[in-house]
Design an enzyme around this catalytic site. Structure first.
Site, mmCIF file in Angstrom:
data_model
loop_
_atom_site.group_PDB
_atom_site.id
_atom_site.type_symbol
_atom_site.label_atom_id
_atom_site.label_comp_id
_atom_site.label_asym_id
_atom_site.label_seq_id
_atom_site.Cartn_x
_atom_site.Cartn_y
_atom_site.Cartn_z
ATOM 1 N N THR A 37 0.863 -1.146 0.194
ATOM 2 C CA THR A 37 -0.120 -0.396 0.197
ATOM 3 C C THR A 37 0.467 1.164 0.339
ATOM 4 O O THR A 37 2.090 1.566 -0.709
ATOM 5 C CB THR A 37 -0.395 0.169 1.262
ATOM 6 O OG1 THR A 37 0.051 0.219 2.209
ATOM 7 C CG2 THR A 37 -2.105 -1.254 1.438
ATOM 8 N N SER A 86 -2.236 2.149 9.193
ATOM 9 C CA SER A 86 -1.601 1.964 11.204
ATOM 10 C C SER A 86 -1.868 3.516 11.141
ATOM 11 O O SER A 86 -1.194 4.326 12.464
ATOM 12 C CB SER A 86 -0.258 1.919 10.969
ATOM 13 O OG SER A 86 0.347 2.113 9.916
ATOM 14 N N THR A 133 -1.314 -2.757 19.180
ATOM 15 C CA THR A 133 -0.807 -1.636 19.943
ATOM 16 C C THR A 133 -0.708 -1.454 21.361
ATOM 17 O O THR A 133 -2.670 -1.852 21.419
ATOM 18 C CB THR A 133 -1.228 -0.438 18.885
ATOM 19 O OG1 THR A 133 -1.223 0.774 19.821
ATOM 20 C CG2 THR A 133 -2.536 -1.225 18.465
ATOM 21 N N ASP A 134 -0.502 -0.525 22.183
ATOM 22 C CA ASP A 134 -1.040 -0.020 23.756
ATOM 23 C C ASP A 134 -2.789 0.479 23.111
ATOM 24 O O ASP A 134 -3.160 0.647 23.922
ATOM 25 C CB ASP A 134 -0.111 0.681 24.210
ATOM 26 C CG ASP A 134 0.805 1.689 23.858
ATOM 27 O OD1 ASP A 134 -0.037 2.304 22.515
ATOM 28 O OD2 ASP A 134 1.320 3.171 24.332
ATOM 29 N N GLU A 135 -2.695 1.521 22.150
ATOM 30 C CA GLU A 135 -3.890 1.283 22.005
ATOM 31 C C GLU A 135 -5.472 1.324 22.447
ATOM 32 O O GLU A 135 -6.215 2.051 22.413
ATOM 33 C CB GLU A 135 -3.517 2.542 20.894
ATOM 34 C CG GLU A 135 -2.494 3.288 20.169
ATOM 35 C CD GLU A 135 -2.598 4.576 19.073
ATOM 36 O OE1 GLU A 135 -3.424 4.801 18.872
ATOM 37 O OE2 GLU A 135 -1.726 4.730 18.604
ATOM 38 N N TYR A 158 -8.965 3.311 13.968
ATOM 39 C CA TYR A 158 -7.376 2.541 14.216
ATOM 40 C C TYR A 158 -7.441 1.530 15.246
ATOM 41 O O TYR A 158 -7.071 0.894 15.492
ATOM 42 C CB TYR A 158 -6.107 3.987 14.134
ATOM 43 C CG TYR A 158 -5.053 2.752 14.591
ATOM 44 C CD1 TYR A 158 -3.963 1.786 13.662
ATOM 45 C CD2 TYR A 158 -4.469 2.911 15.693
ATOM 46 C CE1 TYR A 158 -3.238 1.176 13.666
ATOM 47 C CE2 TYR A 158 -2.983 2.218 15.675
ATOM 48 C CZ TYR A 158 -2.833 1.307 15.318
ATOM 49 O OH TYR A 158 -1.449 0.943 15.703
ATOM 50 N N ALA A 160 -9.679 1.046 17.704
ATOM 51 C CA ALA A 160 -10.882 -0.532 17.624
ATOM 52 C C ALA A 160 -10.874 -1.109 16.507
ATOM 53 O O ALA A 160 -11.205 -2.353 17.006
ATOM 54 C CB ALA A 160 -11.789 0.720 17.256
ATOM 55 N N LYS A 162 -7.634 -2.043 15.865
ATOM 56 C CA LYS A 162 -7.212 -3.403 16.369
ATOM 57 C C LYS A 162 -7.813 -4.267 17.892
ATOM 58 O O LYS A 162 -7.456 -5.283 17.501
ATOM 59 C CB LYS A 162 -5.395 -2.282 16.980
ATOM 60 C CG LYS A 162 -4.966 -1.919 15.563
ATOM 61 C CD LYS A 162 -3.862 -2.658 14.465
ATOM 62 C CE LYS A 162 -3.240 -3.537 15.262
ATOM 63 N NZ LYS A 162 -2.559 -4.935 14.805
ATOM 64 N N ASN A 257 4.132 15.487 24.359
ATOM 65 C CA ASN A 257 5.149 15.888 22.276
ATOM 66 C C ASN A 257 5.799 17.098 21.935
ATOM 67 O O ASN A 257 6.647 17.008 21.732
ATOM 68 C CB ASN A 257 3.288 15.787 21.976
ATOM 69 C CG ASN A 257 3.019 14.438 21.102
ATOM 70 O OD1 ASN A 257 3.728 13.378 21.335
ATOM 71 N ND2 ASN A 257 1.432 14.941 21.104
ATOM 72 N N GLY A 290 -11.114 13.212 19.324
ATOM 73 C CA GLY A 290 -11.098 11.853 19.882
ATOM 74 C C GLY A 290 -9.178 11.708 20.642
ATOM 75 O O GLY A 290 -8.650 10.903 20.943
ATOM 76 N N HIS A 291 -8.162 13.220 20.847
ATOM 77 C CA HIS A 291 -7.593 12.850 20.542
ATOM 78 C C HIS A 291 -6.998 12.035 22.488
ATOM 79 O O HIS A 291 -7.186 13.045 23.299
ATOM 80 C CB HIS A 291 -6.238 14.041 21.105
ATOM 81 C CG HIS A 291 -4.791 13.788 20.354
ATOM 82 N ND1 HIS A 291 -4.300 14.971 20.410
ATOM 83 C CD2 HIS A 291 -4.134 12.887 20.133
ATOM 84 C CE1 HIS A 291 -2.576 14.462 20.028
ATOM 85 N NE2 HIS A 291 -3.004 13.325 19.981
#
Ligand code: NAD
Length: 327
Positions: A37, A86, A133-135, A158, A160, A162, A257, A290-291
């Site tokens: 991709t 990703s 992922t930890d997300e 993303y 959700a 995963k 960040n 939604g960060h």
């Protein structure tokens, strides 16, 4: 696992290519299955492409027929599943590809792997290693860290997708007996990451003198793991992880960040002074929808049970990353 055949999905991507390079260096034969991709780049595996231990299969994980052919031709001893959409921002503006590849693609891969697994002799030795992922655990406040048994609480399309794929992998073990291992990792950085991601964007914009976009006030906290450390952890979990178990992988390097931007800019001030601090290029932009505020990983399980720990100090990893991006 020396000389074993490893089917790596997404091996032309950022983390997958690090896995492919390390696996070949450790004596595995690798079949790299990738749809190429926008995120895939065969230059990432250029250094192993000529190896007799390396084969590339241009295929989509949603294409069951192609998957069945690849399993039956190459007869892998293990699968490491990294192919995915990703990028969180892309998942917000266009979730469909995430549902297709991350959910349906993982389902198709599990079914193809199960069909193949049911035909082989040494079934207990086979592994399906799912990389996540930890997300999936959601967002943390100022304190605390994600543990493997925490409830899932994803907040983006993303994460959700995963989370859904993690559940499918767990179920293909619980219901059908497929020998799986799952790992959930914090944010990675290092060579070969796609330019759209945060650290490559900081470097590129700083070097070209363009504004460096930072969401909100830059206070969101991430835990940064050097990609080569992650690849090493993944091979450790593949080789020594307990079937059906999840391992969290992190580095303990937490950074807001804005602190990360500051760090990279001051490293660039040393390397390529431009008359004024690169940090002056920072431009705060409207926050991501939604960060998630903070991610932090508790890696106690993989440290204690598999004797793995991240070994690259943050500054060293960032210097190596800069070396690669600056050429
Ligand atoms: P990436 O976007 O750099 O690479 C993804 C690769 O998958 C690309 O080579 C792409 O061509 C391939 N791919 C995409 N859709 C495909 C499909 N349908 N069929 C076959 N191949 C396809 O991603 P990455 O950053 O290397 O992440 C790899 C895995 O690790 C993902 O599953 C991701 O969720 C997970 N992860 C990433 C991070 C991170 O910080 N990058 C952290 C934790 C977990």
């Amino acid at each position: 696992m020396m000389n074993k055949r490893l089917l790596v999905t997404g091996g032309a991507g950022f983390i997958g290519s690090a896995v492919v390079r390390q696996a070949i260096g450790s004596g595995y034969s690798v079949i790299n299955l990738d749809a190429l991709t926008y995120a895939g780049n065969l230059n990432n595996v250029e250094e192993v492409a000529g190896s007799p231990s390396y084969i590339f299969e241009h295929a989509d994980i949603c294409d069951r027929e192609a998957l069945e052919r690849i399993f039956s031709v190459h007869k892998p001893d293990a699968v490491m599943h990294l192919a995915a959409e990703s990028h969180v921002d892309r998942s917000i503006s266009g979730p469909s590809a995430f549902m297709e590849t991350n959910v349906n693609g993982t389902y198709q891969l599990l079914e193809a792997a199960l069909g193949y697994w049911n035909t082989i002799g040494n079934r207990a030795d086979f592994r399906f290693h799912h990389i996540s992922t930890d997300e999936v655990y959601g967002s943390l406040g100022e304190s605390g860290a994600f543990k493997e048994d925490d409830p899932y609480s994803p907040n983006s399309p993303y994460s959700a997708s995963k989370a859904a794929s993690d559940h499918l992998v767990r179920v293909w073990h619980h219901t059908y007996g497929l020998p799986v291992v799952i790992t959930n990792c914090s944010n990675n950085y290092g060579p070969c990451q796609h330019p759209e991601k945060f650290i490559p964007t900081i470097i590129r914009n700083a070097v070209s003198g363009t504004p460096i976009p930072v969401y909100g006030k830059g206070l969101n906290v991430r835990e940064w793991l050097f990609v080569e450390d992650h690849a090493e952890a993944l091979l450790t979990a593949l080789e020594r992880g307990t079937i059906g178990r999840t391992y969290n992988i992190g580095s303990d390097n937490e950074s807001a960040n804005i602190e990360l931007v500051e760090k990279i800019c001051s490293m660039l001030d040393e390397r390529i002074p431009s008359g004024k601090p690169h940090f002056d290029l920072v431009e705060f932009v409207e926050d991501r929808l939604g960060h998630d505020f903070r991610y932090s990983i508790d890696s106690t399980r993989i440290k204690q049970e598999l004797n793995w720990e991240a070994s690259t100090p943050f500054e060293v990893g960032l210097e190596k990353t800069l070396d690669w991006y600056l050429g």
